[in-house]
Scaffold this motif. Structure first.
Motif, mmCIF file in Angstrom:
data_model
loop_
_atom_site.group_PDB
_atom_site.id
_atom_site.type_symbol
_atom_site.label_atom_id
_atom_site.label_comp_id
_atom_site.label_asym_id
_atom_site.label_seq_id
_atom_site.Cartn_x
_atom_site.Cartn_y
_atom_site.Cartn_z
ATOM 1 N N THR A 172 2.701 53.741 -23.664
ATOM 2 C CA THR A 172 2.811 54.684 -24.789
ATOM 3 C C THR A 172 1.465 55.025 -25.415
ATOM 4 O OG1 THR A 172 3.072 52.943 -26.456
ATOM 5 C CG2 THR A 172 5.068 53.668 -25.315
ATOM 6 N N SER A 178 6.584 56.435 -29.972
ATOM 7 C CA SER A 178 7.005 56.378 -28.566
ATOM 8 C C SER A 178 7.413 54.962 -28.185
ATOM 9 C CB SER A 178 5.863 56.851 -27.664
ATOM 10 O OG SER A 178 5.498 58.179 -27.958
ATOM 11 N N LYS A 181 10.897 54.101 -29.546
ATOM 12 C CA LYS A 181 11.970 54.700 -28.754
ATOM 13 C C LYS A 181 12.208 53.930 -27.469
ATOM 14 C CE LYS A 181 11.348 59.450 -30.439
ATOM 15 N NZ LYS A 181 10.962 60.838 -30.063
ATOM 16 N N ASP A 184 13.921 50.612 -28.292
ATOM 17 C CA ASP A 184 15.323 50.828 -28.657
ATOM 18 C C ASP A 184 16.175 51.183 -27.439
ATOM 19 O OD1 ASP A 184 14.669 50.282 -31.255
ATOM 20 O OD2 ASP A 184 14.674 52.371 -31.918
ATOM 21 N N GLN A 185 15.576 51.918 -26.479
ATOM 22 C CA GLN A 185 16.318 52.261 -25.256
ATOM 23 C C GLN A 185 16.721 50.998 -24.498
ATOM 24 O OE1 GLN A 185 13.862 54.929 -22.976
ATOM 25 N NE2 GLN A 185 14.034 56.592 -24.467
ATOM 26 N N ARG A 274 12.087 45.940 -34.263
ATOM 27 C CA ARG A 274 13.188 46.620 -33.592
ATOM 28 C C ARG A 274 14.273 45.621 -33.149
ATOM 29 N NH1 ARG A 274 12.997 50.613 -36.081
ATOM 30 N NH2 ARG A 274 14.743 51.322 -34.780
#
Length: 495
Positions: A172, A178, A181, A184-185, A274
């Motif tokens: 990233t 970025s 994300k 989290d994915q 996260r």
């Protein structure tokens, strides 16, 4: 170098994606003691995400230091060396060539762990230091994040993900949005993470230990020991978010920040944030025990794995330093004062008995202080910060006869008044026992304490009446006063 006996020294070298650490242990035991511990930061995984190969500069640094470690271990007469390699070596195209070069230069056999095995050993490390751990363990290395569900001391679902800060930095370019994300994915695919909600999260790994150290400094926690440092889950999530979004200049000004981790610390903090947002644990309890300790635990016979790490560790200390080896007798002798105690309280009382002769070798004027600080800071497993403080306070009272003194400030900050009162009672009982018999177990076994409604009785057989005296009476009276009773010495004819 691989053949090892029970009392032989052994070493574990952990070749990680960012750091490499060599630890020599006194012997294989339930409570291993490190004789040597050195870390270097080759950053082997810094280029794996983009090039698929190990960082060339890191390879050179790692090989040089492994050669050095080989020479040191020979001089230390270490009989067994286990080299464990993790995500970077596992995933890099030139990982096998690197492993072959290690063996050529040093003779070491390298075990390249699968992601599943890395996760399992990290979880075993957490359990070795906290046998009843219940919730979710997370081991963050430079190249990967392993997550393992813990069900009251048993290993459940587990996964390895490419979410180490070095990987994220490459993937990233260090952009927090970025990276968030991507994190989290990966977490979103794990429906079993919901089982960690409202339980504990156990972070493992150097980057997360650095985060714990920063938080300790920020709140001025009275004990600067990371193992079993416990924080409210939402509080740690907020703190991790602050670190993740802090500028480099702001991070440099924060207390407890390692300059060598400045590049990766924000991403390590972001992963923490996260994970905590996804899992919503009630507590975050840091573990200083991880992959290496899990590996040692895995080598133990099943019956030794079941041993209590605190009592084993205290027993080892008593065997090395104590004079009389009478902790079981002391524990039975003090038991009448603590009728109805629960198993956790009884366990701590047993540990205090094991440690009660720790300060005998010190100058008399400093025995209480030295014993207190040593116990408070000793690298025990299976004990949280409050329990450390309790044990240290007990032994302080055993030598000083009081809980007064500036050195006790850390303990007072970690214990409630009723727990301090219990520490005082146990410490005074240990003080009486050692004064009465000089620590000789055979004499102590012939005496006993009886707790009545208004009187605390010290009973002795008639042929041991000479053990009494002014010092014994004073210390019996001090213990009786702490119990809101009057002390009485009773000689029992023919006993």
């Amino acid at each position: 170098m691989d053949h090892v006996h029970a009392d032989d020294r052994l070493a574990v070298i952990d070749v990680g994606s960012n750091s490499m650490r060599c630890v020599v242990y006194e012997r294989l035991t339930r409570s291993p003691v490190a004789l040597f511990n050195e870390k270097v930061l080759p950053g082997l995984g810094r280029t794996v995400e983009k090039t698929g190969r190990l960082n060339p500069d890191g390879v050179r640094l790692a090989l040089d230091n492994l050669t050095r470690f080989r020479r040191l271990l020979e001089a230390m007469q270490v009989r067994r060396v286990d080299v464990l390699a993790t995500a970077a070596v596992r995933d890099a195209a030139d990982g096998p060539a690197f492993v072959a070069e290690i063996t050529r230069r040093t003779g070491f056999t390298v075990d390249v762990l699968s992601g599943e095995e890395e996760a399992r050993l990290a979880a075993l490390g957490v359990l070795s230091g906290a046998p009843d751990a219940d919730g979710l363990a997370g081991d963050l290395g430079g190249g990967s994040l392993e997550l393992v569900l813990l069900e009251k001391g048993q290993i459940g679902s587990q996964v390895t993900t490419p979410l180490g800060p070095l990987r994220l930095l490459e993937a990233t370019e260090g952009k927090a949005g970025s990276a968030a994300k991507l994190i989290d994915q990966h977490l979103g695919k794990l429906d079993w993470l919901a089982k960690g909600k409202g339980r504990s999260f156990y972070p493992v790994g150097g980057a997360w230990r650095a985060l714990a150290k920063m938080h300790l400094e920020q709140i001025n926690h009275p004990l600067h020991i990371i193992h079993q440092y416990s924080v409210d889950g939402s509080v740690m999530a907020e703190f991790a978010g602050q670190v993740a979004r802090a500028s480099r200049g702001a991070l440099e000004k924060m207390q407890g920040v390692s300059k060598r981790r400045l590049d990766t610390l924000p991403l390590a903090a972001l992963v923490m944030e996260r994970v905590l947002k996804a899992v919503q644990p009630s507590r975050v309890t840091f573990s200083a025990y991880g992959l290496r300790e899990g590996h040692l635990y895995d080598l133990l016979p099943a019956e030794e794995q079941q041993m209590d790490p605190l009592l084993t560790g205290c027993g080892d200390v008593a065997a090395r330093i104590g004079r009389f080896g009478h902790a079981e007798i002391l524990s039975a002798w003090t038991a009448p004062l603590f009728a109805g105690e629960d198993p956790a309280a009884r366990r701590l009382r047993q540990a205090a008995c094991l440690l009660s002769d720790l300060g005998w070798i010190e100058h008399p004027d400093y025995r209480a202080e030295h014993a207190f600080l040593r116990i408070l800071r000793m690298p025990f497993a299976g004990v949280d910060h409050g329990e450390r403080a309790f044990l240290a306070a007990c032994v302080y009272v055993r030598y000083a006869g009081t809980l007064e003194g500036a050195v006790l400030a850390p303990a007072r900050g970690l214990l409630k008044e009723n727990v301090l009162a219990r520490a005082t009672m146990l410490g005074l009982a240990l003080r009486l026992a050692h004064t009465l018999t000089g620590g000789a177990a055979t004499l102590l076994q012939r005496t006993s304490l009886h707790l009545g409604e208004s009187i605390l009785t010290l009973a002795l057989p008639d042929d041991a009446a000479m053990l009494t005296g002014e010092a014994v009476q004073r210390r019996l009276d001090a213990l009786a006063k702490a119990l809101n009773r009057v002390g009485d010495i009773r000689i029992q004819p023919g006993a």
